[in-house]
Design an enzyme around this catalytic site. Structure first.
Site, PDB file in Angstrom:
ATOM      1  N   ASP A   1       0.853  -1.182   0.000  1.00  0.00           N
ATOM      2  CA  ASP A   1       0.000   0.000   0.000  1.00  0.00           C
ATOM      3  C   ASP A   1       0.894   1.239   0.000  1.00  0.00           C
ATOM      4  O   ASP A   1       2.067   1.184   0.360  1.00  0.00           O
ATOM      5  CB  ASP A   1      -0.937   0.008   1.206  1.00  0.00           C
ATOM      6  CG  ASP A   1      -0.209   0.009   2.540  1.00  0.00           C
ATOM      7  OD1 ASP A   1       0.847  -0.662   2.641  1.00  0.00           O
ATOM      8  OD2 ASP A   1      -0.680   0.666   3.481  1.00  0.00           O
TER       9      ASP A   1
ATOM     10  N   GLU B   1      -0.209  -1.175   5.811  1.00  0.00           N
ATOM     11  CA  GLU B   1       0.919  -0.746   6.630  1.00  0.00           C
ATOM     12  C   GLU B   1       0.932   0.763   6.824  1.00  0.00           C
ATOM     13  O   GLU B   1       1.266   1.248   7.918  1.00  0.00           O
ATOM     14  CB  GLU B   1       2.242  -1.198   5.999  1.00  0.00           C
ATOM     15  CG  GLU B   1       3.460  -1.026   6.889  1.00  0.00           C
ATOM     16  CD  GLU B   1       4.133   0.341   6.795  1.00  0.00           C
ATOM     17  OE1 GLU B   1       5.022   0.629   7.622  1.00  0.00           O
ATOM     18  OE2 GLU B   1       3.773   1.127   5.891  1.00  0.00           O
TER      19      GLU B   1
END
Length: 403
Positions: free
Chosen positions: A82, A147
């Site tokens: 991400d 994350e």
């Protein structure tokens, strides 16, 4: 165990540079902010299958895991896939998702933080398969989600719910060419103060929550200067990152005030200490302030919710640990020079892998820390090649040193 030919490993990594570059540019083109990673996960799964991973799966949280080998020793390598958003587009000199490439660099959101690490890992897997190096271990290449929203949440899920227990994990966050063996931890802390509203023309009738919080803010600024320092990780720190209020109107006394604190934790600091330091401030006692941790409970792109406190402990892998030593030896054998061994400034998934769960973690990743979250983000093709070589050689060298 198959004898390592370091020249073949580095030659193959160089050979696959065009494929790594193309794969990274494909990932950059797919917007993948936290909780919106589905399409990039599918693209990674496709690439793993194309290069010959033995098995590829997507877990219920949405993490993608590619397996090579079937040995008893389990070695995992991690890249969060991400990204943060692009911020103000006016600060970008090129399209952050179309990106660019020249002879040396690749630009785009996620280039250094942290999809470059995924490109190198996947092609390290191909090198391992090409050279038949997978004897004696199982390699799990993991692309993790969420994350940027909540570092380490993905690994809490993987380890606690899936039963995967690696002997150690390589984080492929950018390391500026070095081997990193630790980081400060962090917490997201909320401080709430209540007041009593009254008409703004007669403030003495009320109890202004913003004034009460103002005194706390001054004491927090002073608390920062007194926090612990560690010789390796550096100083603990805090800063106020957000402020909120409640009030009936602009013509009224504020009846509530809340702040968010970004607290960075060095060695010897934990959540109980950090919370109590704030609760013990004279202004916080006078204001009867409520001090607590935030909780993260956003659903992943699959819809799974896995709540956790926003507490991410510091961690340090000792310099004499077998994983540190194997990593340094891998670097020396491949590149014929000693590595620079250091630590991250920012936080990584290591907060769960080692900080919470005690699994050794080491860092080596393409790109530079300063590129993370910045406009005009880029990485370097030479880094992709160097890291692919390192990831391909490390498991065998670790097993050699453990014999």
């Amino acid at each position: 165990m198959t004898q390592l030919d370091y020249k073949k490993i580095t030659a193959l990594a160089e050979k696959y540079k065009p494929q790594m570059t193309a794969f990274l540019r494909d990932m950059i083109r797919i917007p993948s902010e936290s909780c919106q990673e589905k399409e990039v996960v599918l693209r990674i799964k496709e690439e793993m299958e194309t290069v010959g991973f033995d098995r590829v799966e997507i877990d219920p949280m949405g993490n993608v895991l590619g397996y090579i080998g079937s040995g008893k020793t389990v070695i995992a390598m991690d890249a969060h896939i991400d990204t943060v958003g692009v911020g103000n587009r006016d600060n970008w000199e090129f399209d952050p998702y179309e990106g660019y490439e020249d002879e040396e660099t690749i630009g785009g959101r996620g280039a250094s933080d942290q999809e470059g690490g995924m490109a190198s890992m996947v092609y390290a897997g191909k090198i391992i398969k090409d050279l038949g190096l997978e004897n004696g271990y199982t390699l799990v290449v993991v692309g993790t989600v969420q994350e940027e929203d909540c570092d380490g949440l993905c690994w809490q899920y993987i380890i606690k719910e899936s039963g995967l227990k690696p002997d150690f994990v390589v984080s492929t966050e950018p390391t500026d060419g070095g081997i990193y063996r630790g980081q400060r931890g962090r917490m997201e802390i909320k401080v709430e103060v209540k007041g009593i509203s009254a008409h703004g023309s007669a403030p003495e009738r009320g109890d202004n929550a913003i004034f009460k919080m103002g005194k706390i803010l001054g004491e927090l600024e002073q608390l920062h200067t007194r926090l612990t320092t560690d010789a390796f990780l550096g100083k603990g720190s805090l800063t106020v990152s957000e402020i909120f209020y409640t009030s009936p109107s602009r013509c009224a006394v504020a009846d509530g005030c809340t702040i968010s604190i970004d607290r960075r934790l060095t060695v010897g600091e934990d959540k109980e200490l950090a919370l109590q330091q704030i609760r013990d401030l004279p202004a916080a006692i006078d204001a009867n302030a409520e001090v607590s941790m935030y909780t993260y409970d956003k659903p992943s792109y699959t819809g799974l919710v896995y709540p956790t406190d926003c507490y991410f402990p510091s961690w340090v892998l000792p310099e004499n640990h077998p994983v540190t030593q194997a990593s340094a030896e891998t670097y020396r054998r491949l590149f014929d020079q000693p590595p620079h061994v250091d630590k991250w400034t920012f936080s990584t998934n290591g907060v769960s892998i080692m900080g919470l769960l005690g699994i050794p973690c080491i860092g080596f990743g393409p790109g530079k820390e300063a590129q993370a979250h910045a406009p005009n983000e880029k990485t370097w093709k030479a880094d992709l090649v160097r890291c692919a070589s390192f990831y391909a050689a490390l498991p065998a060298i670790y097993l050699e040193k453990m014999e």
